[in-house]
Structures are given as C-alpha cells and as structure tokens.
Scaffold this active site. Structure first.
Site, PDB file in Angstrom:
ATOM      1  N   ILE A 101       2.110  -5.483  -9.199  1.00 20.54           N
ATOM      2  CA  ILE A 101       1.321  -4.406  -8.614  1.00 20.54           C
ATOM      3  C   ILE A 101       1.396  -4.549  -7.103  1.00 20.54           C
ATOM      4  O   ILE A 101       1.200  -5.642  -6.568  1.00 20.54           O
ATOM      5  CB  ILE A 101      -0.149  -4.483  -9.076  1.00 20.54           C
ATOM      6  CG1 ILE A 101      -0.251  -4.362 -10.603  1.00 20.54           C
ATOM      7  CG2 ILE A 101      -0.995  -3.412  -8.390  1.00 20.54           C
ATOM      8  CD1 ILE A 101      -1.629  -4.718 -11.145  1.00 20.54           C
ATOM      9  N   CYS A 102       1.725  -3.475  -6.417  1.00 23.54           N
ATOM     10  CA  CYS A 102       1.729  -3.467  -4.955  1.00 23.54           C
ATOM     11  C   CYS A 102       2.633  -4.577  -4.406  1.00 23.54           C
ATOM     12  O   CYS A 102       3.782  -4.712  -4.830  1.00 23.54           O
ATOM     13  CB  CYS A 102       0.290  -3.607  -4.461  1.00 23.54           C
ATOM     14  SG  CYS A 102       0.046  -3.252  -2.706  1.00 23.54           S
ATOM     15  N   THR A 103       2.114  -5.400  -3.506  1.00 26.79           N
ATOM     16  CA  THR A 103       2.934  -6.435  -2.881  1.00 26.79           C
ATOM     17  C   THR A 103       3.183  -7.630  -3.789  1.00 26.79           C
ATOM     18  O   THR A 103       3.835  -8.599  -3.373  1.00 26.79           O
ATOM     19  CB  THR A 103       2.290  -6.932  -1.570  1.00 26.79           C
ATOM     20  OG1 THR A 103       0.966  -7.405  -1.861  1.00 26.79           O
ATOM     21  CG2 THR A 103       2.226  -5.818  -0.540  1.00 26.79           C
ATOM     22  N   THR A 121       7.155  -0.831  -4.329  1.00 23.48           N
ATOM     23  CA  THR A 121       5.949  -1.515  -3.878  1.00 23.48           C
ATOM     24  C   THR A 121       5.172  -0.515  -3.043  1.00 23.48           C
ATOM     25  O   THR A 121       5.529   0.668  -2.980  1.00 23.48           O
ATOM     26  CB  THR A 121       6.300  -2.795  -3.083  1.00 23.48           C
ATOM     27  OG1 THR A 121       5.096  -3.522  -2.808  1.00 23.48           O
ATOM     28  CG2 THR A 121       7.007  -2.475  -1.780  1.00 23.48           C
TER      29      THR A 121
END
Length: 314
Positions: A101-103, A121
């Site tokens: 998730i994300c970074t 990302t």
C-alpha cells in the site's frame, strides 16, 4: 479453510492504511463466512506507533505461512532492516499473494520483489521509486496494479480499492460490491483508473460551480449545453461562463470533455463494453470525437487504453 491476511506495520506507518483491514473484516460477514484471519505483524512485535501517534498492537515476524501479505506505507519511504527485508523475501516466496500500500512498494522493491514488475505507488513518490529501483516498471497514474502474485496500490484510500479487488478475486464481484456498499464507497475504482479526479483537479471554489460540475458528471450522456449548466448553477449564461473559467481555468466545454474522458476511460478499463457503447454512454456524439478527446487528454486512443487494460488483467 480461512485465509490468513497479514498486515505488516512499522514505526511511522500511515494509519489510513488500516482501512484495508475493514474490507476483510466485512468480508467475514458475507454469506458462508468467515473467510479470513487477520493479523498485524511487525519486526519486533508489541505496540507500533503510526505517523499520527496512534499505536496498534502487533506480533513479531515468525516462520508462519500466510495466504496474503500486505505491507503498509508511510508519509515518505522508510529505512528498513536486514531482518525486515529477509521476512519480505521469505513470506513472498511462501504466500499466495504479496501486496503493498502506498510507499510500501519501496520496501518490496528493496527486497527485489518488484524487479521487472509493473507497479504503482503514491503519485508523489512514484518517480523516486523509479529512480531508486530502475528495474521496476512504475506506472505513476494508477490506483492499483496486479502483476502475477504481486499487487501494489496508490496511497491513502487506494488501499480500499486494492483490498476490494483482492476480495473480489477470492469471493466474487457480488460480495465485493456488498462490502463496498457497507463501507459507503464506490464499488472499487478499476486498477487502471487515474489517481487524479477531474473534479478535484478543477477545484471549483463556489458551491454553484461545483453544483454545475456535479450535474455534468451525473448527466454525461446528455448534450450539456452552457445554458443547461448555467441553469444547474442558478446563474445567467454570462455570469456562469465568467465564473466557471475564473474558478476552474477551463471553459465549460473543456471541463465536460475532461469528465467524459475520465468516465469513458473507467468504462473501457473496467467493463467489456465496446468503443461504440462507451462513446454513447459518456456523451460523445461518435467514436471519432471520443478518439480525438482521448488523444488530447490521455495521449493515446481509446483502443490502446482498452487493450492495455485487457493485457494487465491477463
């Protein structure tokens, strides 16, 4: 047999990523459930502090085999440890799916799990991910991407779209739609959909112009003349045109085109509808007009978008 979903957290993780847990929690209430065991893991176990200061309890990494490992993200990429990276490598090899998730994608990339993969990302960190890990194939304008057994998502609320897609893979579209309704969210945005919203990018400052934009989005199949939009804003045509351009930086016609392209792209990527049907449903008078709008806005024709989406699902 229930599937174990392991969420990997670390000091400074983004608390909003825990919204992903709610998707699987609600999935357990679907007919035939429960389907999942949910676990929070960290390198050392115990309380883990999020970026907001709120702490969650976790258990330490072990040799347990998980069905799905989901690595949370943070406001900016974090420095990992050799033990953290070893865990990711081993758990990815043993699990059915690994997701970030994300970074969190930076951690998977550091573990060399994203080499040669299509990934995404948070848009603000996408170019840095590509720079630091050139063996990845970063697509910065995507909600989530599935490449083999690796899933990656954009930041913040995109974790919900990612989790709904994982549940849909396991339990089918009907259950994913039910969960989305329970969470009061749109039944997941397609993976190929842009991280950016045309409505957000135009940033209307007044309720009247926002009302006109919302009306346009709900009625894309209509002609949507300036007079009709002005009526929706309760302004005269002259007042509306001036206020609209001042607030959005676009003419009403260009704004409507942006909304139509966004809706058409979502249909092309998340359905089996033909180009003709998509053009009609989103208010383009014909496929050639839609093609020209896509070239101006997306940089490629609708056929290319549809083909890329189909290949990404294979």
């Amino acid at each position: 047999m229930k599937k174990t979903i392991a969420f990997v957290v670390f000091d400074g993780f983004q608390l909003v990523d825990m919204a992903a847990v709610a998707v699987f929690e609600l999935a357990n209430d679907c007919p035939g459930g429960p389907f999942y065991d949910l676990m929070l893991l960290s390198e050392h176990g115990g309380p883990v502090r999020s970026s907001s200061g709120v702490k969650v309890d976790s258990i330490a990494f072990d040799a347990h085999t998980y069905d799905t490992v989901m690595v949370t993200g943070s406001m900016s990429p974090v420095v990992s440890s050799p033990r953290f990276i070893d865990f990711l490598r081993q758990s990815c090899a043993a699990s059915r799916r690994t997701a970030s998730i994300c970074t969190g994608a930076f951690l998977l990339a550091e573990a060399e799990l994203l080499n040669g993969r299509r990934v995404t990302t948070h848009w603000a960190q996408a170019r840095e991910l590509q720079h630091l890990y050139p063996k990845t194939r970063v697509e910065e304008d995507r909600i989530f991407i599935n490449d083999g057994n690796i899933w990656t998502s954009a930041g913040m609320t995109a974790c919900i779209d990612l989790s709904l897609a994982l549940v849909e893979q396991d339990l089918g579209t009907a259950n994913a739609r039910l969960i989305a309704r329970m969470m009061v969210v749109y039944h997941r945005r397609s993976g190929g959909q842009s991280q950016f919203s045309a409505l957000l990018e135009m940033e209307a400052k007044s309720d009247r112009i926002q009302s006109a934009l919302s009306y346009a989005k709900r009625n894309l199949a209509k002609e949507l003349s300036v007079d009709e939009l002005a009526d929706a804003a309760h302004l005269s045509r002259r007042q509306f045109s001036r206020a609209f351009r001042n607030e959005t930086g676009k003419s009403p016609a260009k704004a409507v085109e942006a909304l139509r392209v966004e809706a058409a792209r979502a249909m092309l990527e998340d359905s089996s509808h033909s180009i003709d049907v998509v053009a009609r449903e989103t208010g383009f008078s014909d496929t050639e007009r839609m093609r020209r709008a896509f070239l101006r806005t997306v940089g490629q024709p609708p056929q290319a978008v549809k083909r890329a989406s189909r290949l990404g699902k294979m």
